[in-house]
Write an enzyme that holds these catalytic residues in place. Structure first.
Site, PDB file in Angstrom:
ATOM      1  N   ALA A  13       0.730  -1.232   0.108  1.00  0.00           N
ATOM      2  CA  ALA A  13       0.030  -0.486  -0.186  1.00  0.00           C
ATOM      3  C   ALA A  13       0.834   0.857   0.026  1.00  0.00           C
ATOM      4  CB  ALA A  13      -0.993   0.391   1.290  1.00  0.00           C
ATOM      5  N   ALA A  14       0.645   2.004  -1.150  1.00  0.00           N
ATOM      6  CA  ALA A  14       1.464   3.907  -0.501  1.00  0.00           C
ATOM      7  C   ALA A  14       0.967   4.013   0.606  1.00  0.00           C
ATOM      8  CB  ALA A  14       0.892   4.318  -1.717  1.00  0.00           C
ATOM      9  N   GLY A  41       2.169  -1.507   3.950  1.00  0.00           N
ATOM     10  CA  GLY A  41       1.615  -2.682   3.169  1.00  0.00           C
ATOM     11  C   GLY A  41       2.017  -3.491   4.503  1.00  0.00           C
ATOM     12  N   ASN A 187      -1.380  -8.543  17.751  1.00  0.00           N
ATOM     13  CA  ASN A 187      -0.974  -7.305  18.922  1.00  0.00           C
ATOM     14  C   ASN A 187      -2.020  -7.427  20.143  1.00  0.00           C
ATOM     15  OD1 ASN A 187      -3.226  -5.869  17.797  1.00  0.00           O
ATOM     16  ND2 ASN A 187      -2.056  -4.399  17.184  1.00  0.00           N
ATOM     17  N   THR A 223       2.312  -9.222  20.432  1.00  0.00           N
ATOM     18  CA  THR A 223       2.745  -8.275  20.825  1.00  0.00           C
ATOM     19  C   THR A 223       2.779  -7.046  21.796  1.00  0.00           C
ATOM     20  OG1 THR A 223       2.418  -7.527  18.635  1.00  0.00           O
ATOM     21  CG2 THR A 223       4.378  -8.573  18.590  1.00  0.00           C
ATOM     22  N   GLY A 225       3.768  -3.994  22.383  1.00  0.00           N
ATOM     23  CA  GLY A 225       3.675  -2.371  22.389  1.00  0.00           C
ATOM     24  C   GLY A 225       5.519  -2.317  22.841  1.00  0.00           C
ATOM     25  N   ASP A 256       4.883  -5.100  12.293  1.00  0.00           N
ATOM     26  CA  ASP A 256       5.938  -5.794  10.883  1.00  0.00           C
ATOM     27  C   ASP A 256       7.130  -5.588  10.287  1.00  0.00           C
ATOM     28  OD1 ASP A 256       2.864  -5.821   9.994  1.00  0.00           O
ATOM     29  OD2 ASP A 256       3.286  -3.741   8.372  1.00  0.00           O
ATOM     30  N   ARG A 289      12.153   5.308  13.458  1.00  0.00           N
ATOM     31  CA  ARG A 289      12.079   6.098  12.428  1.00  0.00           C
ATOM     32  C   ARG A 289      10.902   6.731  11.902  1.00  0.00           C
ATOM     33  NH1 ARG A 289      16.178   2.067  10.051  1.00  0.00           N
ATOM     34  NH2 ARG A 289      17.782   2.863  11.210  1.00  0.00           N
TER      35      ARG A 289
HETATM   36  O1  RIB Z   1       1.540  -1.942   9.547  1.00  0.00           O
HETATM   37  C1  RIB Z   1       1.445  -1.042   8.584  1.00  0.00           C
HETATM   38  C2  RIB Z   1       0.731  -1.326   7.701  1.00  0.00           C
HETATM   39  O2  RIB Z   1      -0.662  -1.148   8.055  1.00  0.00           O
HETATM   40  C3  RIB Z   1       0.996   0.453   7.142  1.00  0.00           C
HETATM   41  O3  RIB Z   1       1.767  -0.179   6.460  1.00  0.00           O
HETATM   42  C4  RIB Z   1      -0.340   0.473   5.851  1.00  0.00           C
HETATM   43  O4  RIB Z   1      -0.187   0.048   4.574  1.00  0.00           O
HETATM   44  C5  RIB Z   1      -1.132  -0.969   6.613  1.00  0.00           C
HETATM   45  O5  RIB Z   1      -1.086  -1.762   6.265  1.00  0.00           O
END
Ligand code: RIB
Length: 308
Positions: A13-14, A41, A187, A223, A225, A256, A289
């Site tokens: 995903a953008a 994404g 989570n 997870t 946090g 992720d 970041r």
């Molecule tokens: O886990 C974070 C991601 O969730 C984001 O990058 C967004 O695109 C959604 O998919």
């Protein structure tokens, strides 16, 4: 050294990220303090995290033939992700996400659409069978259709490949899905939806993880946090603390980073506790970041934090 292989099924995903003092109310227009466009994404983020953490990472997905699709290709090329199994759907857009980041604490809220990847199918997964069977670990989330994830896990199981489900975004799942999972990485809110148990502390996390084991998962990495992650499986329950790598800038993609790096450590043959520490270290760097895909740390950064 030969790199361990990780295959990831999921979406790109953008990420259109708006940093603001608060979420607008319905009907309200709010000025944002800042905006950025970046790579996101969950599947793509996890593949990038795995590649940067040292694996040969293959992503199985669909994108459109558009500007965001080109952005995805550029990001994967830069991070070293194998995009051989990326299918281009000429009539569909590439996925996109609206991300609100709270300017006060870096926490986020997300609305995501998978675009072309919302049509990922079991047949697409079968076409990538070789990559799945050659991997040591196969990873999936729930942003693409569940049928594609179960197809990937069934192929993996038949080939003796470990399966890792990041059940995000949260969705109800049958026990049959959990029985296909060697490891699940929810989570707190995802664990709550999957178990009905409010995860408001370590004891509750253990009860929720027990419930996920009873539903068929082989092991749970819940997870938590800034508290880290709870590793819970028959005969072992261990809180793996989070790492402090500096001030928190943005938490988008931290889960992720954890899942992608954790998959790499598992693929390299580390035990679950060591793999969880590796994942926590990766997540610790990523939150210092901005952005999601771009925030994933290099192997050397993870190793340096682990040995500090
Ligand atoms: O886990 C974070 C991601 O969730 C984001 O990058 C967004 O695109 C959604 O998919």
């Amino acid at each position: 050294m030969t790199r361990a292989r990780v295959a990831v099924l999921g979406i790109f995903a953008a990420d259109l990220t708006f940093r603001a003092a608060r979420l607008p109310k319905l009907g309200e227009t709010l000025l944002a303090d800042g905006f950025s466009l970046g790579s996101g994404g969950k599947g793509s983020n996890q593949a990038i995290a795995a590649a940067k953490a040292g694996a040969y990472a293959t992503l199985i997905t669909r994108i459109g033939d558009d500007a965001f699709g080109q952005m995805a290709r550029d990001e994967w090329a830069g991070a070293g992700v194998d995009a051989t199994h990326v299918i281009v759907s000429p009539d569909e857009p590439t996925g996109a996400a609206f991300i609100f980041v709270d300017a006060r604490d870096g926490q986020n809220a997300i609305v995501v659409n998978g675009g072309a990847a919302a049509a990922l199918s079991a047949a697409d997964v079968t076409a990538a069978r070789g990559a799945i069977e050659r991997a040591a670990v196969v990873v999936a989330q729930l942003e693409q259709p569940l049928a594609a994830a179960t197809a990937a896990f069934e192929l993996a199981r038949a080939a003796g490949v470990a399966t890792l489900l990041n059940p995000a975004p949260a969705a109800p799942l049958d026990d049959a899905v959990f029985r296909l999972c060697d490891v699940v990485t929810p989570n707190e809110s995802e664990a709550e939806l999957l178990t009905g148990i409010t995860v408001d502390g370590e004891d509750a996390a253990r009860r929720a993880a027990d419930r996920l084991l009873a539903r068929g998962a082989g092991a749970v990495l819940l997870t938590l946090g800034e508290k880290g992650a709870l590793l819970h499986r028959p005969g072992q329950s261990l809180l793996v603390p989070a790492f402090d790598a500096g001030p928190v800038v943005e938490t988008t993609g931290a889960g992720d980073a954890f899942t992608g790096a954790f998959a790499v450590a598992l693929a390299e043959g580390r035990d679950l506790a060591e793999a969880a520490r590796f994942g926590c270290a990766a997540a610790g760097v990523s939150v210092t970041r901005p952005g999601a895909g771009r925030s994933m740390p290099l192997r050397a950064e993870i190793d340096a934090l682990l040995s500090a």
